[in-house]
Design an enzyme around this catalytic site. Sequence first.
Site, short mmCIF file in Angstrom:
data_model
loop_
_atom_site.label_atom_id
_atom_site.label_comp_id
_atom_site.label_asym_id
_atom_site.label_seq_id
_atom_site.Cartn_x
_atom_site.Cartn_y
_atom_site.Cartn_z
CE LYS A 85 14.63 59.85 33.66
NZ LYS A 85 15.42 60.64 32.71
NE ARG A 107 16.50 40.34 22.48
CZ ARG A 107 17.25 39.26 22.70
NH1 ARG A 107 17.69 38.99 23.90
NH2 ARG A 107 17.56 38.46 21.70
#
Lengths: 317, 428
Positions: A85, A107
């Site tokens: 978003k 990560r």
Amino acid sequence: MAPLKHLLGIEPLHPTQITEILDLSERYVTLNRAVHKHNDALAGLTQINMFFENSTRTQASFELAGKRLGADVMNMAMQASSVKKGETLIDTAVTLNAMHPDLLVVRHPHSGAVDLLAQKVNCAVLNAGDGRHEHPTQALLDALTIRRAKGRLHRLTIAICGDIAHSRVARSNIMLLGKMENRVRLVGPPTLMPSGIEHFGVEVVENMEEGLKDADVVMMLRLQKERMDGGFIPSEREYYHRFGLDSAKLKHAKPDAIVMHPGPMNRGVEIDGEIADDLNRSVIQEQVEMGVAVRMAAMDLLMQTRRASMKPQGVMV
Amino acid sequence: MPATLFTNARIIDPAAGTDRIGQLRVQSGKVVEVSYDAAIDPSNAEILDAKGKCLAPGIVDIGVKVCEPGERHKESFRSAAAAAAAGGITTIVTRPDTNPSIDTPEALEFQTRRAQDAAPIRVAPMAALTKERAGREMTEIGFLQDAGAVAFTDCDHVVQNTKVFSRALTYARSLGALVMAHVQEPGLSAGAAVTSGKFASLRGLPGVTAMAERMALDRDIALLEMTGAAYHADQITTARALPALERAKSNGLNISAGVSIHHLTLNELDVADYRTFFKVKPPLRSEEDRCAVVEALASGLIDTLSSMHTPQDEESKRLPFEEAASGAVGLETLLPASMRLIHAGDLTLPQLFAALSMRPAKRLGLKGGRLAVGSVADLILFDPEAPFVLDRTKLSSKSKNTPFDGARVQGRMLGTWVGGARIYGGDT
């Protein structure tokens, strides 16, 4: 030496810190092989796994490690979340930080993103792989595997083969094995070698037979699918012919050389299936096992630092 | 306007190559008298005792990005002018890489109007060489010239289609228009965030070889031989590009080159742990390259030195290095950062002001850049020794993305005059 606050890479670690993590890992290997695989080192602490890049195996390893240490573990699939978003990395970090986690395992596809995040939160951050920069727990689990198989972690000849340029695993391993005083050889086509590699204190060999000569350890790297079609190498089959590990090429290494691979493997691209499955040579399954133990050790040490740094608080009733 | 007489000034005259204590009288916006020996008649003049500080021609800064139109929150003409005045810059030569680009006379007129309303400094606009800087069709170079464009450039967009570029150069030549180009071979530099090499590999960042600059320069030099156009390479930052530039100049091509202050005072290692304020375009280079380029500036092979002022807001910089925007603000830091080269003994003050003021003005046919009698009184007064710690929050620019935050620098501005009128400083 400063206690370990974050684990962002191998580069800032001192050899004695590496040894400390590996020694503690041994104890967790024993624990993991027992019937009762649990202790309370992280009891009451919250661990959030933030994976901005898909990874089933590494995430499972971190999740299991956290749960075996008694932490409250939450997995966030960042690709499906607010990142989509348009929320920035820092906003995401600040939002999560407000929930008082103790450990973030991160990560991210961009090099340096985990460092950036670590600057913006006040909990411990563990780098589970950032771009093509570092993947410290992979290098530590590789080191533990080597140490257990070879009985030492110094004065070994270690050939790291394949796509060095795009590999964070290679970077962390080069750093760790160098710090522990091993002879590191990089083997692969020049298009898959990083620039400036001549300044890394390693040997660079463009021929597999020559590169594997008298090696104690053969470490294969995964070749990403998107790099196989003409961009970096002409084709999959030419790559396998020249750089794929098969029994003929492996004969050039020492007779007791071990074969490693960080997974997941492309059988028939960088490694012959038979070698991967040969229990006398391949330690690929051990690597997975050591992964859980090393992650438990790293998280245990990070949380020892964190507990020591936090003042005891009054208990809410 | 009353006349001003500067006394006891350390006058830096780049044209004469001199650095001497003297007096200088300004009247009706012009330099009317300079004397190093005899005192100038002080009648009807406000006397300004420079106390031995440096008086030099104001800086003419080629390649300043003012974010009007499009991103006024990053930099407006008002904030840019305040920053320039505080930095000793009397003329900004603006870039057309706004949103939309300055690629029509109408857009240029809008920009010029905004500049006139807001800026007490001189603003000399550049216009795009191709429409939307897309590298397909040339802009109305003639009309844009009539509307005041002093040079034509697509900024960091390299015109990849050689045919389009050669035609634009040919057409520009017929109008005597100067074309400025970014020299980075686009294929090699695609996606790069740093210069390739050990540092790039250690940090795992995508790099571009330093050779990409020479390749682009070589192409452009071949096109200049074909077309005879007047050409300025915006930034030459690598040692390997220098011999090509030298040959082109000795072959009599109409070519000049600039460099940014960042490439002269910083190197790739300054990026350290992914500090995005050090991400610029082209990326910072190795120390060997930096030294070679400093030498080339001292010898005059590289003609001009500029700030390559590129405002970026916090949002576009607080990102992982690869995703972060490129560019650094530089209007207020250009002079103090340049003083590092002076104090390191790399350049003399007249050499520095030849690169900062004289040659840029001459190349673009602008007023200023000189102290000769009859030239406009665009002057700056500064103390080259005064030390301070640079604080980015005190910059006048709306954007604060300077790589020199917290740096210990020397060189404090005391006053800036444009056309004889003081626009900065006051107590000295």
